[in-house]
Each structure stands twice: as C-alpha cells, then as structure tokens.
Write a protein that holds these residues in place. Structure first.
Motif, PDB file in Angstrom:
ATOM      1  N   UNK A 179      -6.578   2.230  -2.696  1.00 62.31           N
ATOM      2  CA  UNK A 179      -5.967   0.961  -2.264  1.00 62.31           C
ATOM      3  C   UNK A 179      -4.483   1.155  -1.972  1.00 62.31           C
ATOM      4  N   UNK A 180      -4.193   1.593  -0.764  1.00 61.83           N
ATOM      5  CA  UNK A 180      -2.820   1.871  -0.376  1.00 61.83           C
ATOM      6  C   UNK A 180      -2.523   1.288   0.993  1.00 61.83           C
ATOM      7  N   UNK A 181      -1.291   0.867   1.171  1.00 64.54           N
ATOM      8  CA  UNK A 181      -0.787   0.469   2.468  1.00 64.54           C
ATOM      9  C   UNK A 181      -0.171   1.715   3.095  1.00 64.54           C
ATOM     10  N   UNK A 182      -0.542   2.020   4.339  1.00 63.73           N
ATOM     11  CA  UNK A 182      -0.070   3.226   5.012  1.00 63.73           C
ATOM     12  C   UNK A 182       0.779   2.822   6.208  1.00 63.73           C
ATOM     13  N   UNK A 183       2.024   3.304   6.233  1.00 64.95           N
ATOM     14  CA  UNK A 183       2.930   3.043   7.348  1.00 64.95           C
ATOM     15  C   UNK A 183       3.360   4.388   7.934  1.00 64.95           C
ATOM     16  N   UNK A 184       3.178   4.530   9.225  1.00 64.60           N
ATOM     17  CA  UNK A 184       3.587   5.756   9.911  1.00 64.60           C
ATOM     18  C   UNK A 184       4.932   5.519  10.593  1.00 64.60           C
ATOM     19  N   UNK A 185       5.898   6.312  10.202  1.00 68.90           N
ATOM     20  CA  UNK A 185       7.244   6.213  10.756  1.00 68.90           C
ATOM     21  C   UNK A 185       7.460   7.421  11.662  1.00 68.90           C
ATOM     22  N   UNK A 186       7.174   7.255  12.953  1.00 67.44           N
ATOM     23  CA  UNK A 186       7.260   8.379  13.886  1.00 67.44           C
ATOM     24  C   UNK A 186       8.709   8.782  14.178  1.00 67.44           C
ATOM     25  N   UNK A 187       9.639   7.868  14.008  1.00 69.46           N
ATOM     26  CA  UNK A 187      11.050   8.187  14.257  1.00 69.46           C
ATOM     27  C   UNK A 187      11.560   9.186  13.211  1.00 69.46           C
ATOM     28  N   UNK A 188      11.275   8.919  11.937  1.00 70.12           N
ATOM     29  CA  UNK A 188      11.714   9.813  10.856  1.00 70.12           C
ATOM     30  C   UNK A 188      10.655  10.852  10.494  1.00 70.12           C
ATOM     31  N   UNK A 189       9.547  10.863  11.213  1.00 67.54           N
ATOM     32  CA  UNK A 189       8.440  11.794  10.981  1.00 67.54           C
ATOM     33  C   UNK A 189       8.007  11.792   9.523  1.00 67.54           C
ATOM     34  N   UNK A 190       7.641  10.604   9.050  1.00 69.46           N
ATOM     35  CA  UNK A 190       7.169  10.494   7.678  1.00 69.46           C
ATOM     36  C   UNK A 190       6.079   9.431   7.575  1.00 69.46           C
ATOM     37  N   UNK A 191       5.278   9.570   6.543  1.00 68.07           N
ATOM     38  CA  UNK A 191       4.241   8.598   6.218  1.00 68.07           C
ATOM     39  C   UNK A 191       4.666   7.927   4.916  1.00 68.07           C
ATOM     40  N   UNK A 192       4.629   6.603   4.900  1.00 66.70           N
ATOM     41  CA  UNK A 192       5.000   5.836   3.712  1.00 66.70           C
ATOM     42  C   UNK A 192       3.714   5.257   3.132  1.00 66.70           C
ATOM     43  N   UNK A 193       3.390   5.674   1.918  1.00 71.32           N
ATOM     44  CA  UNK A 193       2.153   5.271   1.255  1.00 71.32           C
ATOM     45  C   UNK A 193       2.535   4.427   0.048  1.00 71.32           C
ATOM     46  N   UNK A 194       2.144   3.156   0.064  1.00 77.23           N
ATOM     47  CA  UNK A 194       2.506   2.230  -1.019  1.00 77.23           C
ATOM     48  C   UNK A 194       1.241   1.679  -1.673  1.00 77.23           C
ATOM     49  N   UNK A 195       1.172   1.732  -3.004  1.00 78.41           N
ATOM     50  CA  UNK A 195       0.003   1.144  -3.675  1.00 78.41           C
ATOM     51  C   UNK A 195       0.047  -0.373  -3.592  1.00 78.41           C
ATOM     52  N   UNK A 196      -1.125  -0.993  -3.440  1.00 80.77           N
ATOM     53  CA  UNK A 196      -1.189  -2.453  -3.431  1.00 80.77           C
ATOM     54  C   UNK A 196      -0.828  -3.008  -4.802  1.00 80.77           C
ATOM     55  N   UNK A 197      -1.261  -2.338  -5.845  1.00 84.56           N
ATOM     56  CA  UNK A 197      -0.926  -2.709  -7.219  1.00 84.56           C
ATOM     57  C   UNK A 197      -0.045  -1.604  -7.789  1.00 84.56           C
ATOM     58  N   UNK A 198       1.119  -1.926  -8.316  1.00 82.54           N
ATOM     59  CA  UNK A 198       2.019  -0.871  -8.800  1.00 82.54           C
ATOM     60  C   UNK A 198       1.452  -0.143 -10.021  1.00 82.54           C
ATOM     61  N   UNK A 199       1.760   1.132 -10.100  1.00 79.28           N
ATOM     62  CA  UNK A 199       1.424   1.918 -11.281  1.00 79.28           C
ATOM     63  C   UNK A 199       2.550   1.718 -12.289  1.00 79.28           C
ATOM     64  N   UNK A 200       2.185   1.393 -13.504  1.00 80.45           N
ATOM     65  CA  UNK A 200       3.153   1.056 -14.551  1.00 80.45           C
ATOM     66  C   UNK A 200       3.223   2.201 -15.565  1.00 80.45           C
ATOM     67  N   UNK A 201       4.379   2.375 -16.160  1.00 79.12           N
ATOM     68  CA  UNK A 201       4.668   3.342 -17.218  1.00 79.12           C
ATOM     69  C   UNK A 201       4.859   4.751 -16.673  1.00 79.12           C
ATOM     70  N   UNK A 202       5.290   5.598 -17.556  1.00 83.18           N
ATOM     71  CA  UNK A 202       5.632   6.970 -17.208  1.00 83.18           C
ATOM     72  C   UNK A 202       4.401   7.725 -16.720  1.00 83.18           C
ATOM     73  N   UNK A 203       4.598   8.591 -15.728  1.00 82.29           N
ATOM     74  CA  UNK A 203       3.500   9.416 -15.221  1.00 82.29           C
ATOM     75  C   UNK A 203       3.237  10.506 -16.255  1.00 82.29           C
ATOM     76  N   UNK A 204       2.117  10.389 -16.930  1.00 83.05           N
ATOM     77  CA  UNK A 204       1.727  11.362 -17.941  1.00 83.05           C
ATOM     78  C   UNK A 204       0.356  11.931 -17.564  1.00 83.05           C
ATOM     79  N   UNK A 205       0.234  12.310 -16.306  1.00 81.77           N
ATOM     80  CA  UNK A 205      -1.019  12.828 -15.777  1.00 81.77           C
ATOM     81  C   UNK A 205      -0.697  13.669 -14.545  1.00 81.77           C
ATOM     82  N   UNK A 206      -1.670  14.441 -14.079  1.00 81.16           N
ATOM     83  CA  UNK A 206      -1.538  15.191 -12.842  1.00 81.16           C
ATOM     84  C   UNK A 206      -2.155  14.360 -11.720  1.00 81.16           C
ATOM     85  N   UNK A 207      -1.697  14.595 -10.507  1.00 80.66           N
ATOM     86  CA  UNK A 207      -2.121  13.788  -9.356  1.00 80.66           C
ATOM     87  C   UNK A 207      -2.676  14.694  -8.262  1.00 80.66           C
ATOM     88  N   UNK A 208      -3.777  14.246  -7.687  1.00 78.45           N
ATOM     89  CA  UNK A 208      -4.288  14.882  -6.466  1.00 78.45           C
ATOM     90  C   UNK A 208      -4.283  13.805  -5.393  1.00 78.45           C
TER      91      UNK A 208
END
Length: 162
Positions: free
Chosen positions: A66-95
C-alpha cells in the motif's frame, strides 16, 4: 512610559516563545526515495517486506504493498510513500521489490530519535521522528545525513531471478 514600553516588548517576545507546538509522531520514515532512476517507465507495483533483524531475509514479519508512487522525471527519482505511516524505530530488515523485477535488501539500519522544527509564523512547530543515518543496501554501505526518508540509489538494486 519606559516601563510600559519594556513590558510591551517583553509581552511580545513571550508571545513568540510560548506558541511552540510539538508533534511527537515517531515515524520510522516518511518516504522511500529511489534516486538516479534512469528508466523511462514508472514502477506500477511496490512490495515492502519486513524481516526479523539479522535473519538473512528468511523470517518474514509483514508484507505491504500500500504505497503511493510518484515519478519525478526532472530529478530522476521515484518517491514511494506509505498510505499508513510506519511508527517507531526500525528494528527489522527490509526487502523492497519493484515491479517483481528489482530487489533491494536493506539491513543494518541505524536511526535515532530526532527533533526538527519549522518556523512559518508565530512560534515554531516541532516534529519528533526517527532519522536514519546509516544502512546497508544489497551489501553497499549507505550513509545518510540524518534524514526521515530512506534514500536509496536505484543503481544498488539487483535483478530478481525468475
């Protein structure tokens, strides 16, 4: 008259100081930025998997797409935002898997609780979130400048074997 003028200045200064607003959000991150995206296509599907820390990506905790995906071709980047924020410190690995083709294994994430402020009008608005200052992406050490975003070079991805 001098006392009244002094009292007016003091009241005005106290008004500015007392209007501070604190937002203790404790978000793990706000967005994932894939920088140096040199592809013409914009990703259609993002899979975010959380794994037990140091499990070598074997023990999955949670899977999210569940992510919002914005493609910024001017800055050549992809902005990926979660619909629901992740709370607390990242204490896990991510794929992170992009369109079932490109994979980013993110581990050794180091973050700290940080306060940033914005001053637009009377007083200041403070945000308390976690800032990521170091991580490893597909074996490459990545140093960030205390950012509330996960910043990844698109070049660090590996092609997923089918």
């Amino acid at each position: 008259m001098g006392t009244l003028k002094y009292f007016s200045y003091l009241s005005f200064i106290l008004l500015f100081i007392s209007c501070n607003e604190y937002n203790d959000e404790r978000h793990s991150f706000n967005t994932i930025l894939l920088q140096q995206w040199n592809f013409s296509n914009c990703p259609k599907k993002i899979i975010f998997e959380k794994y037990l820390k140091n499990s070598n990506f074997k023990n999955i905790i949670e899977k999210d797409s569940s992510f919002n995906i914005i493609c910024d071709s001017i800055n050549k980047q992809i902005i990926i935002s979660p619909y629901e924020p992740y709370i607390d410190k990242i204490n896990y690995d991510i794929k992170l898997i992009i369109d079932d083709d490109i994979e980013y294994e993110i581990k050794d994430i180091k973050s700290k609780l940080d306060t940033s402020f914005y001053s637009f009008s009377v007083g200041r608005k403070y945000y308390i979130n976690y800032s990521i200052y170091s991580m490893t992406v597909n074996g490459n050490k990545s140093i960030q400048n205390n950012d509330v975003n996960i910043v990844i070079s698109a070049n660090d991805g590996t092609i997923k074997k089918k």
